[in-house]
Structures are given as C-alpha cells and as structure tokens.
Design a protein around this motif. Structure first.
Motif, PDB file in Angstrom:
ATOM      1  N   THR A  64       0.823  -1.231   0.000  1.00  0.00           N
ATOM      2  CA  THR A  64       0.000   0.000   0.000  1.00  0.00           C
ATOM      3  C   THR A  64       0.846   1.267   0.000  1.00  0.00           C
ATOM      4  O   THR A  64       0.346   2.339  -0.295  1.00  0.00           O
ATOM      5  CB  THR A  64      -0.901   0.057   1.249  1.00  0.00           C
ATOM      6  OG1 THR A  64      -0.063   0.120   2.409  1.00  0.00           O
ATOM      7  CG2 THR A  64      -1.821  -1.136   1.351  1.00  0.00           C
ATOM      8  N   ARG A 144     -14.061  -3.078  -6.823  1.00  0.00           N
ATOM      9  CA  ARG A 144     -13.636  -1.812  -6.237  1.00  0.00           C
ATOM     10  C   ARG A 144     -13.797  -0.630  -7.192  1.00  0.00           C
ATOM     11  O   ARG A 144     -13.252   0.441  -6.926  1.00  0.00           O
ATOM     12  CB  ARG A 144     -12.185  -1.898  -5.743  1.00  0.00           C
ATOM     13  CG  ARG A 144     -12.026  -2.932  -4.644  1.00  0.00           C
ATOM     14  CD  ARG A 144     -10.635  -3.018  -4.077  1.00  0.00           C
ATOM     15  NE  ARG A 144     -10.631  -3.914  -2.929  1.00  0.00           N
ATOM     16  CZ  ARG A 144     -10.597  -5.230  -3.004  1.00  0.00           C
ATOM     17  NH1 ARG A 144     -10.566  -5.817  -4.186  1.00  0.00           N
ATOM     18  NH2 ARG A 144     -10.621  -5.977  -1.914  1.00  0.00           N
ATOM     19  N   TRP A 148     -12.964   3.524  -6.601  1.00  0.00           N
ATOM     20  CA  TRP A 148     -12.044   4.250  -7.487  1.00  0.00           C
ATOM     21  C   TRP A 148     -12.697   5.591  -7.877  1.00  0.00           C
ATOM     22  O   TRP A 148     -12.059   6.645  -7.842  1.00  0.00           O
ATOM     23  CB  TRP A 148     -11.723   3.402  -8.722  1.00  0.00           C
ATOM     24  CG  TRP A 148     -10.956   4.134  -9.782  1.00  0.00           C
ATOM     25  CD1 TRP A 148     -11.489   4.805 -10.844  1.00  0.00           C
ATOM     26  CD2 TRP A 148      -9.536   4.303  -9.882  1.00  0.00           C
ATOM     27  NE1 TRP A 148     -10.488   5.372 -11.594  1.00  0.00           N
ATOM     28  CE2 TRP A 148      -9.272   5.075 -11.046  1.00  0.00           C
ATOM     29  CE3 TRP A 148      -8.448   3.869  -9.120  1.00  0.00           C
ATOM     30  CZ2 TRP A 148      -7.994   5.432 -11.441  1.00  0.00           C
ATOM     31  CZ3 TRP A 148      -7.167   4.228  -9.531  1.00  0.00           C
ATOM     32  CH2 TRP A 148      -6.948   4.998 -10.675  1.00  0.00           C
ATOM     33  N   VAL A 152     -11.471   9.368  -7.281  1.00  0.00           N
ATOM     34  CA  VAL A 152     -11.229  10.413  -8.292  1.00  0.00           C
ATOM     35  C   VAL A 152     -11.859  11.735  -7.816  1.00  0.00           C
ATOM     36  O   VAL A 152     -11.252  12.804  -7.924  1.00  0.00           O
ATOM     37  CB  VAL A 152     -11.798   9.984  -9.669  1.00  0.00           C
ATOM     38  CG1 VAL A 152     -11.722  11.133 -10.664  1.00  0.00           C
ATOM     39  CG2 VAL A 152     -11.034   8.785 -10.201  1.00  0.00           C
ATOM     40  N   LEU A 155      -9.723  13.224  -5.229  1.00  0.00           N
ATOM     41  CA  LEU A 155      -8.524  13.832  -5.826  1.00  0.00           C
ATOM     42  C   LEU A 155      -8.855  15.245  -6.343  1.00  0.00           C
ATOM     43  O   LEU A 155      -8.126  16.208  -6.067  1.00  0.00           O
ATOM     44  CB  LEU A 155      -8.019  12.951  -6.974  1.00  0.00           C
ATOM     45  CG  LEU A 155      -6.865  13.515  -7.788  1.00  0.00           C
ATOM     46  CD1 LEU A 155      -5.569  13.397  -7.005  1.00  0.00           C
ATOM     47  CD2 LEU A 155      -6.715  12.799  -9.119  1.00  0.00           C
ATOM     48  N   MET A 249     -14.789  10.746   2.371  1.00  0.00           N
ATOM     49  CA  MET A 249     -13.764   9.889   2.993  1.00  0.00           C
ATOM     50  C   MET A 249     -14.441   8.794   3.803  1.00  0.00           C
ATOM     51  O   MET A 249     -14.003   7.634   3.786  1.00  0.00           O
ATOM     52  CB  MET A 249     -12.859  10.711   3.903  1.00  0.00           C
ATOM     53  CG  MET A 249     -11.748  11.397   3.153  1.00  0.00           C
ATOM     54  SD  MET A 249     -10.617  12.125   4.320  1.00  0.00           S
ATOM     55  CE  MET A 249      -9.543  13.009   3.221  1.00  0.00           C
ATOM     56  N   HIS A 252     -15.533   6.302   1.423  1.00  0.00           N
ATOM     57  CA  HIS A 252     -14.338   5.608   0.898  1.00  0.00           C
ATOM     58  C   HIS A 252     -13.874   4.508   1.862  1.00  0.00           C
ATOM     59  O   HIS A 252     -13.660   3.363   1.470  1.00  0.00           O
ATOM     60  CB  HIS A 252     -13.242   6.653   0.719  1.00  0.00           C
ATOM     61  CG  HIS A 252     -12.098   6.243  -0.175  1.00  0.00           C
ATOM     62  ND1 HIS A 252     -12.266   5.875  -1.481  1.00  0.00           N
ATOM     63  CD2 HIS A 252     -10.754   6.186   0.049  1.00  0.00           C
ATOM     64  CE1 HIS A 252     -11.086   5.599  -2.017  1.00  0.00           C
ATOM     65  NE2 HIS A 252     -10.147   5.773  -1.104  1.00  0.00           N
ATOM     66  N   GLY A 261     -12.067  -5.517   2.414  1.00  0.00           N
ATOM     67  CA  GLY A 261     -10.766  -5.064   2.927  1.00  0.00           C
ATOM     68  C   GLY A 261      -9.830  -4.686   1.788  1.00  0.00           C
ATOM     69  O   GLY A 261     -10.194  -4.765   0.611  1.00  0.00           O
ATOM     70  N   ILE A 262      -8.625  -4.288   2.171  1.00  0.00           N
ATOM     71  CA  ILE A 262      -7.625  -3.894   1.170  1.00  0.00           C
ATOM     72  C   ILE A 262      -7.351  -5.089   0.255  1.00  0.00           C
ATOM     73  O   ILE A 262      -7.264  -6.231   0.729  1.00  0.00           O
ATOM     74  CB  ILE A 262      -6.343  -3.410   1.879  1.00  0.00           C
ATOM     75  CG1 ILE A 262      -6.673  -2.164   2.714  1.00  0.00           C
ATOM     76  CG2 ILE A 262      -5.250  -3.097   0.865  1.00  0.00           C
ATOM     77  CD1 ILE A 262      -5.577  -1.768   3.672  1.00  0.00           C
TER      78      ILE A 262
HETATM   79  C1  HEM Z   1      -8.274  12.302   0.087  1.00  0.00           C
HETATM   80  C2  HEM Z   1      -7.806  11.318  -0.583  1.00  0.00           C
HETATM   81  C3  HEM Z   1      -7.787   9.857  -0.209  1.00  0.00           C
HETATM   82  C4  HEM Z   1      -7.686   9.238   1.025  1.00  0.00           C
HETATM   83  C5  HEM Z   1      -7.559   9.899   2.391  1.00  0.00           C
HETATM   84  C6  HEM Z   1      -7.716   7.807   0.783  1.00  0.00           C
HETATM   85  C7  HEM Z   1      -7.580   6.835   1.755  1.00  0.00           C
HETATM   86  C8  HEM Z   1      -7.490   5.481   1.512  1.00  0.00           C
HETATM   87  C9  HEM Z   1      -7.040   4.475   2.460  1.00  0.00           C
HETATM   88  C10 HEM Z   1      -6.606   4.749   3.906  1.00  0.00           C
HETATM   89  C11 HEM Z   1      -7.086   3.280   1.832  1.00  0.00           C
HETATM   90  C12 HEM Z   1      -6.656   1.924   2.430  1.00  0.00           C
HETATM   91  C13 HEM Z   1      -5.439   1.360   1.692  1.00  0.00           C
HETATM   92  C14 HEM Z   1      -4.270   2.253   1.504  1.00  0.00           C
HETATM   93  O1  HEM Z   1      -3.890   2.979   2.446  1.00  0.00           O
HETATM   94  O2  HEM Z   1      -3.704   2.251   0.392  1.00  0.00           O
HETATM   95  C15 HEM Z   1      -7.613   3.501   0.494  1.00  0.00           C
HETATM   96  C16 HEM Z   1      -7.862   2.521  -0.443  1.00  0.00           C
HETATM   97  C17 HEM Z   1      -8.322   2.749  -1.722  1.00  0.00           C
HETATM   98  N1  HEM Z   1      -8.382   3.976  -2.359  1.00  0.00           N
HETATM   99 FE1  HEM Z   1      -8.111   5.768  -1.475  1.00  0.00          FE
HETATM  100  N2  HEM Z   1      -7.863   7.592  -0.568  1.00  0.00           N
HETATM  101  C18 HEM Z   1      -7.898   8.810  -1.203  1.00  0.00           C
HETATM  102  C19 HEM Z   1      -7.945   9.042  -2.570  1.00  0.00           C
HETATM  103  C20 HEM Z   1      -8.072   8.036  -3.523  1.00  0.00           C
HETATM  104  C21 HEM Z   1      -7.926   8.223  -4.943  1.00  0.00           C
HETATM  105  C22 HEM Z   1      -7.526   9.531  -5.615  1.00  0.00           C
HETATM  106  C23 HEM Z   1      -8.192   7.021  -5.523  1.00  0.00           C
HETATM  107  C24 HEM Z   1      -8.228   6.654  -6.976  1.00  0.00           C
HETATM  108  C25 HEM Z   1      -8.636   7.433  -7.921  1.00  0.00           C
HETATM  109  C26 HEM Z   1      -8.500   6.069  -4.463  1.00  0.00           C
HETATM  110  C27 HEM Z   1      -8.886   4.763  -4.627  1.00  0.00           C
HETATM  111  C28 HEM Z   1      -8.809   3.776  -3.663  1.00  0.00           C
HETATM  112  C29 HEM Z   1      -9.103   2.365  -3.865  1.00  0.00           C
HETATM  113  C30 HEM Z   1      -9.639   1.710  -5.152  1.00  0.00           C
HETATM  114  C31 HEM Z   1      -8.810   1.723  -2.648  1.00  0.00           C
HETATM  115  C32 HEM Z   1      -8.891   0.218  -2.350  1.00  0.00           C
HETATM  116  C33 HEM Z   1      -7.477  -0.295  -2.598  1.00  0.00           C
HETATM  117  C34 HEM Z   1      -7.275  -1.736  -2.257  1.00  0.00           C
HETATM  118  O3  HEM Z   1      -8.210  -2.421  -1.864  1.00  0.00           O
HETATM  119  O4  HEM Z   1      -6.125  -2.175  -2.448  1.00  0.00           O
HETATM  120  N3  HEM Z   1      -8.388   6.715  -3.254  1.00  0.00           N
HETATM  121  N4  HEM Z   1      -7.822   4.841   0.315  1.00  0.00           N
END
Ligand code: HEM
Length: 266
Positions: A64, A144, A148, A152, A155, A249, A252, A261-262
């Motif tokens: 991660t 997922r 995603w 976006v 972002l 968030m 998310h 989960g992840i």
């Molecule tokens: C304010 C911005 C963001 C925060 C605070 C956030 C936070 C998180 C956290 C804590 C996780 C758990 C795994 C990890 O830490 O990698 C996660 C997973 C994920 N995030 Fe974000 N994220 C944000 C923005 C984004 C963006 C820009 C994308 C894609 C366009 C995204 C797509 C995903 C996806 C698909 C997962 C699941 C990943 C997995 O299961 O391996 N997130 N996010």
C-alpha cells in the motif's frame, strides 16, 4: 496476638474498567482475544468504518505504501492547523494580507501557517502516490470500481482545496494565480463564457450567456478577483469543500470494508 485481616489493595485500573461509566461506553473486555478485538472495532463508531480483519499481505507497507493512510493523516493535520489559523485570519481585503504576515512573523517559526502550507503540498503528493499505487496494483478492478470513482472525486476536491486556499494570503502571487486559474475556468466547455458550449446557449442572434452567467463569475462573485472572490474562496476552502471531503472519505473507508478489505497481492 493474631494479625489484623489485610485490607485488599485498591486497584485503580479495575475500579475504572468495572465501573458503570466505563461499561456504558465500552461493551467488551480488554482486547486480548480475537473476539474482544473484533468487538472493539465493531462497537466503536470511528473504528467500525474499517474492516474488522485485514489480510496481512494487504496491509504490507510494500503493497500500500501507506499512501492512503498518509493522505488521511495529513488531512487531519490540515484540519487542526486550519482551525487554529481561522482564529486569527480575517478574510477581508483590509486584513487578509496583514493577518498572514503576522501569522508568519509573530508566531515562533510561523509554525501554524507553515504546517498548513507544507501539509497542503504533502497531501497533493500523497494522494497522487496513493492513486498511482491503486492503479499499479490493479485495485480499481471489480468489486472496487465504485471506490475508485469516489477516489477520483476526492482527488479533484483535494486540488480544489489547494486552489481555493491559494487566494487567501491575498498577496500578488495569490491574486494573479487565481486570475489565471479563473480565466481557465472561463473557457470550460458548457460552463464557461468562451467555451464551445457557449455557442449552444444562443437562440438566433440572442446570446443566452452573459458576463454574469459563466462559471468564472460564479467562482469570483464578480468580474474580477476582489472582495467577493476572497469571501467565496474562504467559505469554499474552510467549510463547503472540507464538508464534502469528510463525507466522501467516510464513504471511501466504509466501502473498503464492504469490498472485503484492502485488495492484497494476487
Ligand atoms: C483524500 C484522498 C484519499 C484518502 C484519504 C484515501 C484513503 C485510503 C485508504 C486509507 C485506503 C486503504 C489502503 C491504503 O492505504 O492504500 C484507500 C484505499 C483505496 N483507495 Fe483511497 N484515498 C484517497 C484518494 C483516492 C484516490 C484519488 C483514488 C483513486 C482514484 C482512491 C482509490 C482507492 C481504492 C480503489 C482503494 C482500495 C485499494 C485496495 O483495496 O487495495 N483513493 N484509500
């Protein structure tokens, strides 16, 4: 003579954790068993957004890069330092610039402002890295896809937070950066005054788009960067956008849980 019976030793920890106040808040024992560990997540409003169980391989730093977690941590730092800044900063043409100078010069190391400014740069970087990681590990694939899309939007909102914060110091950089940025918005298709959509908004010779009806005018609250723009950017920066970010968030994080989960290495 027989010894007097020993008085039981007072155990403060036991007194607290077995009292009614503690039990009314926490409905599980100390987290020594899997059951108690699960309960401590399930029965806590903040924790229960997270999955109860996380695959060890998925939580690996190498998978991660902790980039999502870091984005969240930096966001929290920005919220705290931002609230502190709000106690001193006044969003008016008269005071804005001087308040920022004072925050830099009268506070040791200008710490609050610098934390907020560097934090903003850091969050942009960590969010992009997080998105890059999610892309490279293919974690956007079913189930997922929805998360995603939420990502976006997060972002875009992160960048909008930076853009709206840029005007607040009310210095030359701020004024001209927002002048350039809002002129770009002016050329947005459909929403902009000069975008290709503008021609669609005319009937015969009558232009339905006026100076006051494009996205630039809405953003600036006028035709130029002035007092109206400063107030609008302040409210967007401190209230409107952060509110939407916090809600998204929560979705998310909750969604990560619902998607199992992840993702974890395949
Ligand atoms: C304010 C911005 C963001 C925060 C605070 C956030 C936070 C998180 C956290 C804590 C996780 C758990 C795994 C990890 O830490 O990698 C996660 C997973 C994920 N995030 Fe974000 N994220 C944000 C923005 C984004 C963006 C820009 C994308 C894609 C366009 C995204 C797509 C995903 C996806 C698909 C997962 C699941 C990943 C997995 O299961 O391996 N997130 N996010």
């Amino acid at each position: 003579m027989a010894d007097a019976p020993k008085k039981p030793k007072f155990d403060l920890a036991k007194f607290i954790t077995e009292g009614q106040i503690w039990k009314s808040m926490f409905r599980h024992g100390y987290t020594t068993s899997d059951r108690d560990r699960s309960l401590s997540v399930l029965t806590n409003v903040f924790f229960h957004l997270h999955p109860v169980k996380v695959r060890k391989s998925g939580a690996r730093f190498g998978f991660t890069w902790c980039a999502g977690g870091l984005s969240f941590f930096v966001f929290l730092t920005l919220v705290v330092s931002g609230i502190l800044l709000m106690f001193y900063y006044r969003p008016t043409v008269e005071y804005a610039y001087n308040d920022i100078v004072a925050l830099r010069e009268h506070v040791p190391f200008g710490i609050m402002r610098e934390l907020h400014r560097w934090g903003a740069h850091a969050m942009i970087i960590t969010v992009w890295i997080h998105m890059f990681r999610v892309f490279m590990t293919g974690s956007y694939k079913p189930p997922r896809e929805f998360n995603w899309v939420i990502g976006v939007i997060l972002l875009v909102l992160t960048m909008l937070l930076s853009f709206t914060g840029y005007l607040l110091p009310w210095d030359q950089l701020a004024m001209w950066a927002i002048t350039v940025g809002s002129n770009m918005a002016r050329a947005t298709p459909f929403l902009g005054h000069e975008g290709p959509g503008a021609s669609l908004l005319s009937i015969g010779d009558i232009q339905l788009v006026t100076a006051g009806s494009d996205v630039r005018f809405a953003l600036l609250g006028g035709r130029f960067v002035g007092a109206g723009a400063l107030l609008r950017f302040y409210i967007l920066h401190c209230v409107a956008i952060p509110t939407v970010v916090v809600i998204l968030m929560a979705v998310h994080f909750w969604r990560i849980r619902k998607d199992g989960g992840i993702s974890g290495p395949l």
